[in-house]
Design a protein around this motif. Structure first.
Motif, short mmCIF file in Angstrom:
data_model
loop_
_atom_site.label_atom_id
_atom_site.label_comp_id
_atom_site.label_asym_id
_atom_site.label_seq_id
_atom_site.Cartn_x
_atom_site.Cartn_y
_atom_site.Cartn_z
N PRO A 111 11.56 13.95 -1.71
CA PRO A 111 11.70 12.93 -2.76
C PRO A 111 13.14 12.48 -2.97
N LEU A 112 14.10 13.41 -2.88
CA LEU A 112 15.50 13.03 -3.08
C LEU A 112 16.02 12.19 -1.92
N GLN A 113 15.68 12.57 -0.68
CA GLN A 113 16.09 11.76 0.47
C GLN A 113 15.48 10.36 0.40
N THR A 150 7.21 12.97 -6.70
CA THR A 150 7.17 14.41 -6.42
C THR A 150 5.74 14.94 -6.42
N THR A 151 4.78 14.10 -6.80
CA THR A 151 3.38 14.54 -6.89
C THR A 151 2.51 13.99 -5.76
N VAL A 152 3.05 13.09 -4.96
CA VAL A 152 2.25 12.50 -3.88
C VAL A 152 2.61 13.17 -2.56
N PRO A 153 1.69 13.15 -1.59
CA PRO A 153 1.99 13.75 -0.29
C PRO A 153 3.21 13.07 0.34
N ARG A 154 4.09 13.87 0.88
CA ARG A 154 5.29 13.34 1.51
C ARG A 154 4.99 12.99 2.96
N ILE A 155 5.53 11.88 3.43
CA ILE A 155 5.31 11.44 4.81
C ILE A 155 6.64 11.21 5.49
N VAL A 204 0.83 -1.20 0.00
CA VAL A 204 0.00 0.00 0.00
C VAL A 204 0.87 1.25 0.00
N PHE A 205 1.91 1.26 0.82
CA PHE A 205 2.74 2.47 0.96
C PHE A 205 3.89 2.52 -0.04
N ALA A 206 4.02 1.49 -0.89
CA ALA A 206 5.04 1.55 -1.94
C ALA A 206 4.78 2.69 -2.90
N SER A 207 3.52 3.10 -3.01
CA SER A 207 3.17 4.22 -3.89
C SER A 207 3.41 5.57 -3.22
N GLN A 208 3.74 5.56 -1.94
CA GLN A 208 4.01 6.80 -1.22
C GLN A 208 5.50 7.03 -1.00
N LEU A 209 6.23 5.96 -0.80
CA LEU A 209 7.66 6.09 -0.51
C LEU A 209 8.47 5.13 -1.39
N PHE A 210 9.48 5.68 -2.02
CA PHE A 210 10.35 4.87 -2.87
C PHE A 210 11.08 3.82 -2.04
N HIS A 248 9.02 0.83 -1.57
CA HIS A 248 8.96 0.06 -2.82
C HIS A 248 10.22 -0.77 -3.00
N MET A 249 11.37 -0.26 -2.59
CA MET A 249 12.62 -1.02 -2.71
C MET A 249 12.64 -2.18 -1.71
N ILE A 250 12.04 -2.01 -0.55
CA ILE A 250 11.92 -3.12 0.40
C ILE A 250 11.05 -4.22 -0.23
N GLN A 251 9.98 -3.82 -0.88
CA GLN A 251 9.11 -4.77 -1.56
C GLN A 251 9.88 -5.55 -2.63
N HIS A 252 10.65 -4.84 -3.46
CA HIS A 252 11.43 -5.50 -4.50
C HIS A 252 12.51 -6.40 -3.90
#
Length: 310
Positions: free
Chosen positions: A253-255, A243-248, A84-90, A93-97
């Protein structure tokens, strides 16, 4: 509790068909494993010099635990808050991969699933399920060609780079079916890669030496490391979607991208190095071990008991 953390922990998306398939595969494996364990008492290796006997290392508890652990981690990767949160934080998503490419496939293969899954079938279905793998069969030869070690390694590298291309990556995040395709190809390519690394049955490519398999495991290291390094040392975000989704959690985005690159680079690369070291260790550990059943006949009758990974 932090509201974002609370939302993260409660964000489960159960996929009934996938869950049913995974439970079915686990049940089939468990039944076959149990049958092999029951029969293994009649198949012991000769006494060693110390007078002890060693059972054929197939129907042992750690293999069953490894298989179910792999299935559980698939659920965790694809139905838990990680998905669910892979679409919020890169970095999520890398943990998922990481789970789908570097953790789940080796767990499933060290369980040596082929013999157990075959023995989990009704007796009348075992022959048809393995008959096409007999030497000389067209299906076996085709599978042997499309899963050759060099082609598998090259394909996995290309998949890694293609799906991390900014255009493809953003498309996967914006379209669920593309995201599912990304995961399916990643997982399928990783399963073929780790099949060669672990040396699990069926052995249609022959048996590679431990040193060859260790080198093969490390063969994917450069592609993984370079991709992770590119993400870590980039001066701007690669993926416009984030860069278009709310940051949490206060991550820019770079961090976020840099943390994801570190996850890919360090734990991902270490999995391949660890696999190589384990294979080399096993080479010395079982140097004097001999199996009483010819592996070329692993799919015939009682010889299903033959182990598939050393």
């Amino acid at each position: 509790m932090d509201s974002i953390l609370s939302a993260f922990l409660r964000s489960w998306e159960i996929r009934p068909l996938m869950l049913l398939f995974l439970v079915g595969m686990g049940s089939l494996y468990s039944w076959g494993w149990w049958q092999l364990r029951q029969r293994s008492a009649a198949h012991r290796l000769p006494r060693r010099g110390d007078g002890l006997r060693r059972s054929i290392p197939l129907a042992v508890w750690w293999r069953l635990a490894a298989y179910w652990s792999g299935l559980f981690l698939i659920v965790l990767a694809l139905m838990s808050p990680i998905d669910v949160f892979a679409s919020q934080l890169f970095l999520i998503h890398m943990i998922q991969h990481l789970l789908l490419v570097m953790v789940v496939p080796p767990l499933l293969w060290v369980a040596n699933p082929m013999p157990c899954l075959v023995w989990g079938l009704p007796p009348a279905m075992r022959g048809p399920a393995t008959g096409w793998l007999i030497k000389g069969q067209a299906g076996r030869e085709y599978l042997r060609w499309v899963t050759s070690p060099g082609l598998v390694l090259l394909s996995l590298i290309m998949l890694y780079w293609i799906w991390h291309d900014p255009m493809m990556y953003d498309a996967a995040l914006r379209r669920p079916w593309v995201h599912d395709l990304e995961h399916l190809t990643f997982f399928g390519g990783a399963m073929l890669f780790w099949w060669h690394v672990t040396g699990a049955a069926p052995h249609i490519h022959g048996r590679f030496s431990h040193l060859v398999r260790a080198a093969y495991a490390i063969g994917f290291f450069p592609a993984n490391m370079l991709t992770g390094m590119a993400l870590v040392f980039a001066n701007e975000p690669f993926y416009s979607y984030y860069t278009t989704v709310p940051r949490i959690w206060g991550l820019s985005p770079l961090q976020d991208q840099r943390w994801g690159g570190i996850i890919m680079w360090v734990p991902g690369s270490m999995m391949m190095v660890l696999a190589g070291l384990i294979i080399i260790y096993r080479r010395f550990q079982i140097e004097d071990q001999q199996y009483p059943i010819g592996e070329k006949e692993w799919n015939k009758g009682d010889s299903m008991l033959a182990p598939g990974m050393d």
